[in-house]
Structures are given as C-alpha cells and as structure tokens.
Design an enzyme around this catalytic site. Structure first.
Site, PDB file in Angstrom:
ATOM      1  CG  HIS A 121      37.624  37.584  31.774  1.00  0.00           C
ATOM      2  ND1 HIS A 121      37.058  38.836  31.672  1.00  0.00           N
ATOM      3  CD2 HIS A 121      38.024  37.245  30.530  1.00  0.00           C
ATOM      4  CE1 HIS A 121      37.129  39.249  30.413  1.00  0.00           C
ATOM      5  NE2 HIS A 121      37.707  38.307  29.698  1.00  0.00           N
ATOM      6  CB  CYS A 139      35.957  26.324  27.094  1.00  0.00           C
ATOM      7  SG  CYS A 139      36.309  27.588  25.882  1.00  0.00           S
ATOM      8  CB  SER A 180      44.106  34.345  27.377  1.00  0.00           C
ATOM      9  OG  SER A 180      44.608  33.055  27.358  1.00  0.00           O
ATOM     10  CD  GLU A 227      39.628  31.267  32.752  1.00  0.00           C
ATOM     11  OE1 GLU A 227      39.561  31.810  31.624  1.00  0.00           O
ATOM     12  OE2 GLU A 227      39.645  30.036  32.908  1.00  0.00           O
ATOM     13  CB  THR A 275      38.432  28.302  30.010  1.00  0.00           C
ATOM     14  OG1 THR A 275      38.531  29.734  30.001  1.00  0.00           O
ATOM     15  CG2 THR A 275      37.726  27.826  31.251  1.00  0.00           C
ATOM     16  CB  CYS A 326      32.152  31.797  30.830  1.00  0.00           C
ATOM     17  SG  CYS A 326      31.707  30.373  29.813  1.00  0.00           S
ATOM     18  CB  CYS A 350      32.642  31.405  22.836  1.00  0.00           C
ATOM     19  SG  CYS A 350      32.984  32.568  24.186  1.00  0.00           S
TER      20      CYS A 350
HETATM   21  O1  0O3 Z   1      40.313  34.820  28.745  1.00  0.00           O
HETATM   22  P1  0O3 Z   1      40.522  35.672  27.514  1.00  0.00           P
HETATM   23  O2  0O3 Z   1      41.608  36.678  27.760  1.00  0.00           O
HETATM   24  O3  0O3 Z   1      40.689  34.882  26.297  1.00  0.00           O
HETATM   25  O4  0O3 Z   1      39.154  36.504  27.438  1.00  0.00           O
HETATM   26  P2  0O3 Z   1      38.359  37.184  26.251  1.00  0.00           P
HETATM   27  O5  0O3 Z   1      39.233  37.596  25.148  1.00  0.00           O
HETATM   28  O6  0O3 Z   1      37.517  38.226  26.889  1.00  0.00           O
HETATM   29  O7  0O3 Z   1      37.434  36.033  25.682  1.00  0.00           O
HETATM   30  C1  0O3 Z   1      36.423  35.470  26.418  1.00  0.00           C
HETATM   31  C2  0O3 Z   1      36.916  34.287  27.189  1.00  0.00           C
HETATM   32  C3  0O3 Z   1      36.637  34.328  28.646  1.00  0.00           C
HETATM   33  C4  0O3 Z   1      35.804  35.162  29.177  1.00  0.00           C
HETATM   34  C5  0O3 Z   1      37.312  33.434  29.575  1.00  0.00           C
HETATM   35  O8  0O3 Z   1      37.208  32.127  29.196  1.00  0.00           O
HETATM   36 FE1  SF4 Z   2      33.946  31.504  25.895  1.00  0.00          FE
HETATM   37 FE2  SF4 Z   2      35.121  29.306  26.667  1.00  0.00          FE
HETATM   38 FE3  SF4 Z   2      35.660  31.561  27.919  1.00  0.00          FE
HETATM   39 FE4  SF4 Z   2      33.311  30.443  28.225  1.00  0.00          FE
HETATM   40  S1  SF4 Z   2      35.240  29.570  28.881  1.00  0.00           S
HETATM   41  S2  SF4 Z   2      33.729  32.610  27.804  1.00  0.00           S
HETATM   42  S3  SF4 Z   2      32.935  29.523  26.227  1.00  0.00           S
HETATM   43  S4  SF4 Z   2      36.135  31.104  25.788  1.00  0.00           S
END
Ligand code: 0O3
Ligand code: SF4
Length: 316
Positions: free
Chosen positions: A81, A202, A231, A133, A172, A103, A19
């Site tokens: 995160h 998101c 996640s 997060e 998110t 992000c 993303c």
């Molecule tokens: O939050 P998540 O465990 O899904 O994190 P990832 O796998 O690193 O993916 C990016 C998403 C993120 C940074 C938080 O929205």
């Molecule tokens: Fe990606 Fe959404 Fe996480 Fe931002 S909030 S890093 S766009 S998954």
C-alpha cells in the site's frame, strides 16, 4: 437414500483475485526470507488478507504495525500500500535493510504528488481517510500541500486559497463511478484543476469492478471474497449492490450462511485483488456440498500485467 441437492448456477467473475502488485508484494516477502533467512519483518499486512499473512508467517515473516517494532539488524519489507517518506528515511537512519513492496502503480501516484508540489500546486487527494495508501501518499509531500476529499460534500464545500492552482490525484482502489462524479464536481467548481494523465484508479481495480458489474446483472446474490479492511474488495460488493443484487463480503467459505442463498438460482462469486484463488475454490466447494452446481465464467477482460521485482532481489 439422501435427498437430491437443489440446482444452483455459479457465475465466476474474471478478472478476480490477485493483481500484479499483490503478486509482486507476496513474492518480495518470500524471496526476502529465502535471501536473508527467517525472520523477515513486514511493516503492516503485506496485503489485506489474513490467509496470505498467515501463510507468510508460517514461512518466517513477522508482521508489525510500525518500524520501531523491528529490531536492529533484521530486514524489513514495506507493504504493497506504500509508506510515508519518513518510514524509509527512519530505516536508513537506523541502518536497517529494507525492501519496498509498494505497488509500482502506487509509487507512480507518489511521484506525481511530488512533481505537482514542486510545480507549486495544491493537491486535492480523493481517497478514504485512515487507509494506509492514503497515509503513504500524504507522507510524500508537506502536510499543508494536500487536502483529502472523501465525499461529494467535501468536493462541494472545499474552499481553495488559490482556486487556479489546484490538482487532484486519487487512491488506486476507489469506486470508478463515485470517483468520476467527484472529479466532475471538482472540475465544475475549479475549471483549471489539473488531473493525472491516465487514471490513478489502477487497471486491476477497474477491471474487477467491470467484471462484477456485468456478473451481478445476471445473479440473484453475489459473494465477494476479501477482507473488510480491503478497500478494493469492499468496492466490489458496493458495485454489485448498486446493480441491485444483494451480496456479502466474506473472508473464508466458513462464513457463508446458507440462509442467504434461499431462493437463489444464480450465485455470483468474485474476489478482491488481495484474495488468493484457493479461497475462491474453497467457496465453490462449500457451496457444492449443498447444491448441484454448474460453473460459468463471466470474463470482461484478460490481464497480463506483471511488475519487476526490486533490484536487490533480481540479482542471482
Ligand atoms: O488498498 P486495499 O485496501 O484494496 O489493499 P489490498 O486489499 O491489500 O489489495 C491490494 C491493493 C493495494 C496494495 C493498494 O492498491
Ligand atoms: Fe494491485 Fe492496483 Fe493496488 Fe497495484 S495499485 S496493488 S495493481 S490493486
């Protein structure tokens, strides 16, 4: 003469994989190494993917769990995160140069939390305990101003001190369907509860869930490429399974057990927001060594989101 390979139709979900927030976070580490020279420290996995982390290690990144593992005088990057406010505050106190790869869509939730607390609201935060997060968002406001709601039982049993002064926010990367149910329960119990204007889940999370849902309905089995601590990736497998299609979450192609694919005629493939496309191709290639494959893309949205880099890295 070798026996001919059995046929297998591959459906590949779109959108899948990186993303805009992940793209930006990885770019921040790469540019920081170019700008400051190696090593650059990164607090927490920049995104939850071992392949990404290992590639950045090769370029000169050093990953640590906590800020106190970062020596004085070297730059540090905070992961996508997000971090509690105490982390940049501590970096400033130590005079550390830091770059925040949170992000922008996570930062937006942080600012909403601050504003709601300023307005005197108590926040119910829908998310998964222990996730970075969630820890980061809780760290934006005083501890007693936010309560974690993880399950329907939490939503049904929460006792509010001031039931007319509540707001909710969410992580998110949650399940769109589960979150809708949790919010409905909160709104039923607390009709004046205030929610975010748009969604906190998101665009990338919801687009990948829609794509895997559509794809799973046409498959016998689904492979989700992503980490067990990711996640959003874990949610993709849940969505496929709720469509009635079994599947597995795998980090790399080597984890495929071909016993899973016995009797499978259509195999779906998707990838979490932190999984690079090269790992999707690796999976397709490993499967192609065993089956005569045809590939088809199941596209439910086209994404063109990009996020600006931090000002410190934009300058020439
Ligand atoms: O939050 P998540 O465990 O899904 O994190 P990832 O796998 O690193 O993916 C990016 C998403 C993120 C940074 C938080 O929205
Ligand atoms: Fe990606 Fe959404 Fe996480 Fe931002 S909030 S890093 S766009 S998954």
């Amino acid at each position: 003469m070798s026996a001919s390979k059995p046929p297998l139709k591959l459906l590949i979900a779109a959108p899948r994989g990186f993303c805009a927030g992940v793209d930006r976070a990885i770019r921040i580490v790469e540019l920081a190494i170019e700008r400051y020279g190696a090593p650059v420290y990164v607090r927490h996995e920049i995104v939850h993917n071992k392949y990404v982390v290992d590639s950045l290690k090769e370029k000169g990144a050093i990953f640590v769990k906590e800020l106190d593992e970062v020596p004085d005088g070297v730059p540090v990057v905070f992961s996508a995160h997000g971090v509690p406010k105490a982390v940049p505050a501590k970096a400033e106190e130590r005079g550390l140069e830091y770059l925040d790869a949170t992000c922008p869509l996570v930062s937006k939730v942080h600012r909403q939390a601050e504003r709601l607390v300023e307005a005197g609201k108590h926040i119910l935060f829908i998310g998964h305990a222990g996730h970075p997060e969630v820890i980061g968002t809780f760290g934006q406001v005083p501890e007693d101003q936010m309560t974690l709601i993880e399950t329907m039982a939490d939503a049904e049993s929460y006792q509010a001190a001031d039931p007319d002064n509540l707001a909710y926010l969410t992580q998110t990367t949650l399940s769109v369907d589960d979150t809708r149910d949790l919010i409905a329960a909160l709104e039923r119990r607390f009709p004046t509860i205030r929610g975010p204007k748009g969604e906190d889940i998101c665009y990338a999370t919801s687009n990948r869930q829609t794509a895997v849902k559509t794809m799973a309905a046409q498959c016998d089995f689904v492979l989700v490429i992503g980490a067990t601590n990711s996640s959003n990736s874990v949610r993709l497998l849940e969505v496929a399974e709720r469509e009635g299609t079994p599947g597995r979450l795998i980090a790399r192609a080597a984890e495929i057990d071909f016993g899973w694919l016995e009797g499978v005629r259509t195999l779906g493939i998707t990838a979490g927001a932190s999984a690079p496309e090269i790992l999707v191709r690796e999976v397709v290639e490993r499967v192609a060594a065993h089956f005569e494959i045809t590939e088809e893309v199941v596209e439910t949205a086209v994404e063109n989101m990009t996020f600006k880099l931090p000002a410190a890295l934009r300058a020439a």
